[in-house]
Design a protein around this motif. Sequence first.
Motif, mmCIF file in Angstrom:
data_model
loop_
_atom_site.group_PDB
_atom_site.id
_atom_site.type_symbol
_atom_site.label_atom_id
_atom_site.label_comp_id
_atom_site.label_asym_id
_atom_site.label_seq_id
_atom_site.Cartn_x
_atom_site.Cartn_y
_atom_site.Cartn_z
ATOM 1 N N ARG A 1 44.618 27.676 56.054
ATOM 2 C CA ARG A 1 43.530 26.810 55.630
ATOM 3 C C ARG A 1 44.059 25.459 55.157
ATOM 4 O O ARG A 1 45.043 25.378 54.431
ATOM 5 N N ASP A 2 43.408 24.389 55.601
ATOM 6 C CA ASP A 2 43.722 23.021 55.183
ATOM 7 C C ASP A 2 43.044 22.768 53.838
ATOM 8 O O ASP A 2 41.810 22.817 53.724
ATOM 9 N N ALA A 3 43.819 22.479 52.797
ATOM 10 C CA ALA A 3 43.256 22.298 51.461
ATOM 11 C C ALA A 3 42.377 21.063 51.370
ATOM 12 O O ALA A 3 41.510 20.969 50.481
ATOM 13 N N THR A 4 42.571 20.096 52.262
ATOM 14 C CA THR A 4 41.779 18.865 52.225
ATOM 15 C C THR A 4 40.428 19.022 52.913
ATOM 16 O O THR A 4 39.381 18.635 52.396
ATOM 17 N N THR A 5 40.447 19.601 54.090
ATOM 18 C CA THR A 5 39.211 19.711 54.886
ATOM 19 C C THR A 5 38.569 21.098 54.800
ATOM 20 O O THR A 5 37.454 21.287 55.253
ATOM 21 N N ASN A 6 39.291 22.038 54.228
ATOM 22 C CA ASN A 6 38.854 23.425 54.124
ATOM 23 C C ASN A 6 38.731 24.095 55.494
ATOM 24 O O ASN A 6 38.106 25.134 55.642
#
Length: 256
Positions: free
Chosen positions: A247-252
């Motif tokens: 999971r990308d912490a910025t874009t979710n």
Amino acid sequence: MEAPAYPAVHRDGVLCVRRPDTEWLSTGWNGGRRQAECAYNISVPEHWSRTDLETYTTERLEQAGFNDADRERPVLLTGVDIADARGAQYGSVTVYATAGISNPAALPMDPDEGQSGSDSSDDALTRPGTGTVNLIVGTTRALAPGALANLIAVAAEAKAATLLAETGFPGTTTDAIVVGHDPSGESVPFSGTGTEVGATTRACVREAVRASLQAHYADRTEQVPASVGEATHGVSTSEQATVFRPRDATTNAGDV
């Protein structure tokens, strides 16, 4: 030829690789980091079933006359005759190999197809045979902690590439590696394939493994198996893992 920086001698089925004040890192049964003068590769008999490995290896070393062996010494075990061991040296690196493929470990790129006749039981991982590819690698350089650990990866990659070319298998179910360095040598921070240590290790592993295979099968009725199904023992990895995106912490965005 010039004497290797890590000279070796064998007798009574035991190979002793010696260099004073060497720090070793082993993937063997008594693995980890060790400070010792010698590393050993011991050939075990067919149908060998001992489980008291510390006692067994001590007995074998004493029987072979290596009475100075200390408890910190790294030890590898193999089903290959120690007379089939071969060494190779280049630059700062010396490598010793014993190689046999009675228990191949295949990794098919299409797990659904696999290889027929494969034995994937837990017992297949421990049953003795005339297999196992063992490597003892030594360099006169002083390697940083990460570089020493990485040298195992470099040696394993070279072993797999050589075995694939020579046998069609990347390894066996019981392969192990010991790497050693000289803490008083020239300091080296890295050991990747683009470095002097990494490149020479690859070359030495290739030549030593190839030569040991040739020696092992030179006078034997047994030949390298064409598939896992034709081998005395072996495994083929038929399991298929699930691929996911972290999971990308910025874009979710992502799977988990």
